[in-house]
Design a protein around this motif. Structure first.
Motif, PDB file in Angstrom:
ATOM      1  N   ALA A  92      12.803  -0.442 -14.534  1.00 27.17           N
ATOM      2  CA  ALA A  92      11.479  -0.729 -14.062  1.00 27.17           C
ATOM      3  C   ALA A  92      11.486  -1.340 -12.567  1.00 27.17           C
ATOM      4  O   ALA A  92      12.296  -1.383 -11.997  1.00 27.17           O
ATOM      5  N   VAL A  93      10.264  -1.438 -11.843  1.00 23.69           N
ATOM      6  CA  VAL A  93       9.974  -1.976 -10.601  1.00 23.69           C
ATOM      7  C   VAL A  93       9.592  -3.569 -10.573  1.00 23.69           C
ATOM      8  O   VAL A  93       8.716  -3.659 -11.141  1.00 23.69           O
ATOM      9  N   LEU A  94      10.032  -4.125  -9.464  1.00 24.68           N
ATOM     10  CA  LEU A  94       9.337  -5.509  -9.430  1.00 24.68           C
ATOM     11  C   LEU A  94       9.156  -5.428  -7.827  1.00 24.68           C
ATOM     12  O   LEU A  94      10.059  -5.151  -7.164  1.00 24.68           O
ATOM     13  N   TRP A  95       7.958  -5.698  -7.523  1.00 25.33           N
ATOM     14  CA  TRP A  95       7.572  -5.140  -6.312  1.00 25.33           C
ATOM     15  C   TRP A  95       7.385  -6.492  -5.392  1.00 25.33           C
ATOM     16  O   TRP A  95       6.741  -7.431  -6.162  1.00 25.33           O
ATOM     17  N   VAL A  96       7.608  -6.256  -4.358  1.00 23.53           N
ATOM     18  CA  VAL A  96       7.445  -7.357  -3.220  1.00 23.53           C
ATOM     19  C   VAL A  96       6.145  -6.966  -2.321  1.00 23.53           C
ATOM     20  O   VAL A  96       6.383  -6.235  -1.481  1.00 23.53           O
ATOM     21  N   GLN A  97       5.020  -7.554  -2.272  1.00 28.58           N
ATOM     22  CA  GLN A  97       4.021  -7.486  -1.716  1.00 28.58           C
ATOM     23  C   GLN A  97       4.112  -8.121  -0.364  1.00 28.58           C
ATOM     24  O   GLN A  97       4.084  -9.336  -0.197  1.00 28.58           O
ATOM     25  N   ASN A  98       4.109  -7.397   1.039  1.00 28.32           N
ATOM     26  CA  ASN A  98       3.990  -7.851   2.155  1.00 28.32           C
ATOM     27  C   ASN A  98       2.579  -8.776   2.433  1.00 28.32           C
ATOM     28  O   ASN A  98       1.582  -7.885   2.407  1.00 28.32           O
ATOM     29  N   MET A  99       2.532  -9.877   2.327  1.00 27.59           N
ATOM     30  CA  MET A  99       1.236 -10.570   2.612  1.00 27.59           C
ATOM     31  C   MET A  99       1.351 -11.160   4.389  1.00 27.59           C
ATOM     32  O   MET A  99       0.414 -11.617   4.571  1.00 27.59           O
ATOM     33  N   THR A 100       2.412 -10.795   4.739  1.00 30.09           N
ATOM     34  CA  THR A 100       2.620 -11.422   6.243  1.00 30.09           C
ATOM     35  C   THR A 100       1.806 -10.561   6.894  1.00 30.09           C
ATOM     36  O   THR A 100       1.071 -10.774   7.982  1.00 30.09           O
ATOM     37  N   ASN A 101       1.890  -8.929   7.140  1.00 27.29           N
ATOM     38  CA  ASN A 101       1.086  -8.243   8.014  1.00 27.29           C
ATOM     39  C   ASN A 101       0.429  -6.908   7.032  1.00 27.29           C
ATOM     40  O   ASN A 101       0.035  -6.246   7.719  1.00 27.29           O
ATOM     41  N   GLY A 102       0.747  -7.006   5.639  1.00 29.89           N
ATOM     42  CA  GLY A 102       0.126  -5.908   4.992  1.00 29.89           C
ATOM     43  C   GLY A 102      -1.018  -6.303   4.472  1.00 29.89           C
ATOM     44  O   GLY A 102      -1.724  -7.385   4.636  1.00 29.89           O
ATOM     45  N   THR A 103      -1.823  -5.288   3.856  1.00 28.00           N
ATOM     46  CA  THR A 103      -3.031  -5.436   3.412  1.00 28.00           C
ATOM     47  C   THR A 103      -3.395  -5.270   1.967  1.00 28.00           C
ATOM     48  O   THR A 103      -2.395  -4.600   1.243  1.00 28.00           O
ATOM     49  N   VAL A 104      -4.384  -5.798   1.268  1.00 23.89           N
ATOM     50  CA  VAL A 104      -4.746  -5.351   0.017  1.00 23.89           C
ATOM     51  C   VAL A 104      -4.968  -3.906  -0.526  1.00 23.89           C
ATOM     52  O   VAL A 104      -4.472  -3.452  -1.554  1.00 23.89           O
ATOM     53  N   ASP A 105      -5.468  -3.325   0.505  1.00 31.14           N
ATOM     54  CA  ASP A 105      -5.461  -1.818   0.403  1.00 31.14           C
ATOM     55  C   ASP A 105      -4.249  -1.159   0.137  1.00 31.14           C
ATOM     56  O   ASP A 105      -3.986  -0.366  -0.546  1.00 31.14           O
ATOM     57  N   GLU A 106      -2.970  -1.545   1.008  1.00 30.87           N
ATOM     58  CA  GLU A 106      -1.792  -1.056   0.587  1.00 30.87           C
ATOM     59  C   GLU A 106      -1.383  -1.290  -0.510  1.00 30.87           C
ATOM     60  O   GLU A 106      -0.390  -0.706  -1.045  1.00 30.87           O
ATOM     61  N   MET A 107      -1.470  -2.597  -0.924  1.00 31.95           N
ATOM     62  CA  MET A 107      -1.043  -3.032  -2.102  1.00 31.95           C
ATOM     63  C   MET A 107      -1.519  -2.030  -3.210  1.00 31.95           C
ATOM     64  O   MET A 107      -0.854  -1.638  -4.320  1.00 31.95           O
ATOM     65  N   LEU A 108      -2.845  -1.903  -3.506  1.00 30.83           N
ATOM     66  CA  LEU A 108      -3.629  -1.279  -4.218  1.00 30.83           C
ATOM     67  C   LEU A 108      -3.155   0.386  -4.134  1.00 30.83           C
ATOM     68  O   LEU A 108      -2.871   1.028  -5.280  1.00 30.83           O
ATOM     69  N   LEU A 109      -2.767   1.075  -2.964  1.00 31.65           N
ATOM     70  CA  LEU A 109      -2.289   2.113  -2.833  1.00 31.65           C
ATOM     71  C   LEU A 109      -1.088   2.322  -3.515  1.00 31.65           C
ATOM     72  O   LEU A 109      -0.637   3.208  -4.327  1.00 31.65           O
ATOM     73  N   THR A 110      -0.117   1.267  -3.291  1.00 27.90           N
ATOM     74  CA  THR A 110       1.299   1.331  -3.890  1.00 27.90           C
ATOM     75  C   THR A 110       1.140   1.391  -5.465  1.00 27.90           C
ATOM     76  O   THR A 110       1.871   2.092  -6.006  1.00 27.90           O
ATOM     77  N   MET A 111       0.354   0.452  -5.997  1.00 25.77           N
ATOM     78  CA  MET A 111       0.207   0.338  -7.640  1.00 25.77           C
ATOM     79  C   MET A 111      -0.279   1.776  -7.966  1.00 25.77           C
ATOM     80  O   MET A 111       0.236   2.177  -9.177  1.00 25.77           O
ATOM     81  N   ARG A 112      -1.387   2.276  -7.517  1.00 21.67           N
ATOM     82  CA  ARG A 112      -1.756   3.516  -8.049  1.00 21.67           C
ATOM     83  C   ARG A 112      -0.868   4.472  -7.782  1.00 21.67           C
ATOM     84  O   ARG A 112      -0.713   5.399  -8.787  1.00 21.67           O
ATOM     85  N   TYR A 113      -0.021   4.579  -6.837  1.00 24.20           N
ATOM     86  CA  TYR A 113       1.107   5.634  -6.886  1.00 24.20           C
ATOM     87  C   TYR A 113       1.983   5.640  -7.808  1.00 24.20           C
ATOM     88  O   TYR A 113       2.398   6.585  -8.688  1.00 24.20           O
ATOM     89  N   PHE A 114       2.534   4.295  -8.127  1.00 23.33           N
ATOM     90  CA  PHE A 114       3.443   4.135  -9.086  1.00 23.33           C
ATOM     91  C   PHE A 114       3.008   4.360 -10.513  1.00 23.33           C
ATOM     92  O   PHE A 114       3.683   4.894 -11.518  1.00 23.33           O
ATOM     93  N   LYS A 115       1.794   4.063 -10.773  1.00 28.07           N
ATOM     94  CA  LYS A 115       1.246   4.291 -12.094  1.00 28.07           C
ATOM     95  C   LYS A 115       0.901   5.875 -12.170  1.00 28.07           C
ATOM     96  O   LYS A 115       1.253   6.547 -13.323  1.00 28.07           O
ATOM     97  N   SER A 116       0.741   6.672 -10.978  1.00 28.36           N
ATOM     98  CA  SER A 116       0.493   8.016 -11.221  1.00 28.36           C
ATOM     99  C   SER A 116       2.054   8.803 -11.352  1.00 28.36           C
ATOM    100  O   SER A 116       2.041   9.627 -12.163  1.00 28.36           O
TER     101      SER A 116
END
Length: 331
Positions: free
Chosen positions: A104-128
């Motif tokens: 399984a994957v435990l994801w560390v979300q970059n909140m320092t300079n990352g964005t919500v859109d990047e987070m959602l893009l990542t989760m959609r990719y893993f789901k696909s």
């Protein structure tokens, strides 16, 4: 008088009968059952995958990774996550690693300079790709003094975390999110407790975070110097139990090891293996410890890594289990 008493008795009987029938017709109130939460799915043989995408091209890297039987991979790492921005290539490499290893994957979300859109893009990719994302960490080690510009206080951290959590839950309500808790001062994390201001920041951070119910889990990192092992494990256990009591949520230990890089220069030793075995035994006994993630997967040296890379990680490089990797494989 006898006539009056008879009438009153009849009326009393009729009224009593009416009341009785009415009572019988009314359904008894049934208490709504409290739903039983699903059993906690525990994954206690995790591996931090910091910079692992750099070594994916090394000969035998994937088979060596597979051989350890890791049940959860932490991508894209801890500190490495704070400069990570998703690309199709990097997400593909991480998904391939997890799928091939059955992890399984435990994801560390970059909140320092990352964005919500990047987070959602990542989760959609893993789901696909069918990757099982068992949780998301809201940033990494925000309590460190080096992050005080981004998170001056834990209040600022929690406000930003809520933005990411709210957005995630709209589309992915079943992915739990962990909130960063600082180690206790008794654990003496060498990264964060050096000097008085570091210790005070730990205390201030936890005073705020432990009073919050945000998120679904609490994240703790456990590092110690070799000389402090005997006192460290009980201190870590006490802190984990205190955090569970304060927040009433599962705990994710998403990094732990002896701090070889921070405390002294040296190769891996049996002391390190014994520490890891001791931590696994102690935390396994605490039912609400959900994840344990050993630091770290791979690098060109040994120290905290389980896989040693010879070369730059690309064509012509090789990957092999070192002493720690062999010990972890057997755990």
């Amino acid at each position: 008088m006898r006539f009056l008493c008879t009438i009153m008795a009849k009326r009393t009987f009729k009224q009593a009968w009416k009341d009785c029938c009415g009572f019988i017709r009314k359904p008894f109130p049934i208490a709504t059952p409290v739903p039983t939460p699903p059993p906690l799915v525990r994954k206690l043989k995790g591996l931090n995958m910091a910079n692992a995408t750099n070594f994916a091209g090394a000969t035998d890297f994937q088979p060596v990774l597979n051989s350890m039987g890791v049940d959860v991979q932490r991508h894209p790492g801890g500190t490495a996550a704070l400069s990570y921005h998703p690309t199709t290539e990097s997400l593909e490499i991480m998904a391939d690693m997890a799928i091939a290893a059955g992890s399984a994957v435990l994801w560390v979300q970059n909140m320092t300079n990352g964005t919500v859109d990047e987070m959602l893009l990542t989760m959609r990719y893993f789901k696909s790709r069918g990757v099982n994302v068992v949780g998301m960490e809201a940033d990494n080690e925000g309590y460190l003094r080096q992050h005080q510009t981004t998170f001056p206080t834990a209040y600022v951290y929690l406000e930003k975390a809520k933005i990411f959590i709210d957005a995630l839950k709209v589309e992915f309500p079943d992915i739990p999110v962990g909130i960063v808790v600082a180690p206790s001062t008794a654990m003496k994390d060498p990264d964060s407790s050096e000097g008085g201001t570091g210790i005070q920041r730990l205390i201030d951070w936890n005073n705020i975070v432990l009073a919050s119910k945000l998120g679904d889990a609490s994240i703790i990192h456990c590092y110690t110097a070799p000389a402090d092992i005997a006192a460290f494990v009980p201190a870590a256990v006490a802190h984990v139990q205190a955090v569970i009591t304060a927040r009433d949520k599962p705990v994710w230990l998403t990094e732990y090891n002896i701090s070889l890089d921070n405390v002294y220069t040296g190769a891996q030793t049996p002391t390190q293996y014994n520490f890891i075995q001791g931590m696994i035994a102690a935390m396994t006994a605490i039912a609400r410890v959900q994840f344990m993630v050993l630091h770290n997967c791979a690098a060109s040296g040994a120290r905290n890594n389980t896989i040693t890379i010879t070369g730059d990680g690309h064509g012509g490089s090789t990957a092999a289990l070192n002493g720690l990797g062999t010990a972890y494989q057997a755990m």
